[in-house]
Structures are given as C-alpha cells and as structure tokens.
Motif scaffolding. Structure first.
Motif: not given
Length: 123
Positions: A62-65, A41-48
């Motif tokens: 994270r809650a869905l996972l 999740i933290d490595q998703i591109p363009f997360g910001h």
C-alpha cells in the motif's frame, strides 16, 4: 564481426526504443489508476501465507502504491520529455559503444594482418 556488432546494436536499440515507448505510455496515463489497485491487495490469493513469510507485506505494498501515485502525479506532463531525453542519451551511448567496438575490431584486424611477402633480390 562488424556485421554481428551492428546487428546486436540494432536489436538493443529496438529494445531500448520499445522500453522508452512503453514507459512514456504508462507515464502519460492519469495517475488515478494506481489508486484502483488498492482493493486488489486484499484479494491476492494465499495472502495469509505471504503474511507468515513476509509480515507486513500488504502495508508495504500500500505504501508503494501511494508513493507511485505521488511520483506519477509529480511527473505530470514533463514525463514524456524526460523519457525521450533519456532515450536519446541511451541511444547515443549504445551507438557510440558499437562504433568503438567496430573500430577496435578494425584496428585488431589491421595489426594482426600477415606481413606482405617480399621478393628476395636475385632470385
């Protein structure tokens, strides 16, 4: 028309069977694989940028996972029976719908057929 109805029914039955097989295969896996997705999740591109448009998307993911992990753990070994039971019900409905459509076509053809020509007496 009957051929078209049954070809479509066969294709839909094949897709329904493929979907059921795929779901059964995924549900048969160990639910620990869901936990392995958390660091990604933290490595998703363009997360910001996603955070600007959808604030809290990472927490929701994270809650869905966590919910998926709990659901897969809860289903356990009964998942296969559940999937194939639903497959059977869907298959019966699909084939029943094709049979009803085929019967409707037969009834419409029978009722719209031209009347037989009658020979007039004396001619």
């Amino acid at each position: 028309m009957h051929i078209a109805i049954w070809i479509v029914a066969a294709l839909l039955l094949a897709l329904w069977s493929l979907l059921a097989w795929g779901v059964a295969a995924v549900l048969a896996l160990d639910p620990a694989w869901v936990g392995d997705l958390r660091p990604l999740i933290d490595q998703i591109p363009f997360g910001h940028l996603l955070d600007i448009w959808l604030p809290g998307w990472a927490g929701l993911l994270r809650a869905l996972l966590d919910m998926t992990h709990a659901l897969l753990g809860w289903l356990g070994s009964s998942a296969g029976w559940l999937v194939w039971g639903l497959w059977a019900v869907g298959s019966v409905l699909l084939l029943g719908t094709a049979a009803v459509c085929s019967a409707i076509v037969a009834l419409v053809r029978r009722s719209s057929a031209p009347a037989p020509a009658t020979v007039a007496a004396g001619r």
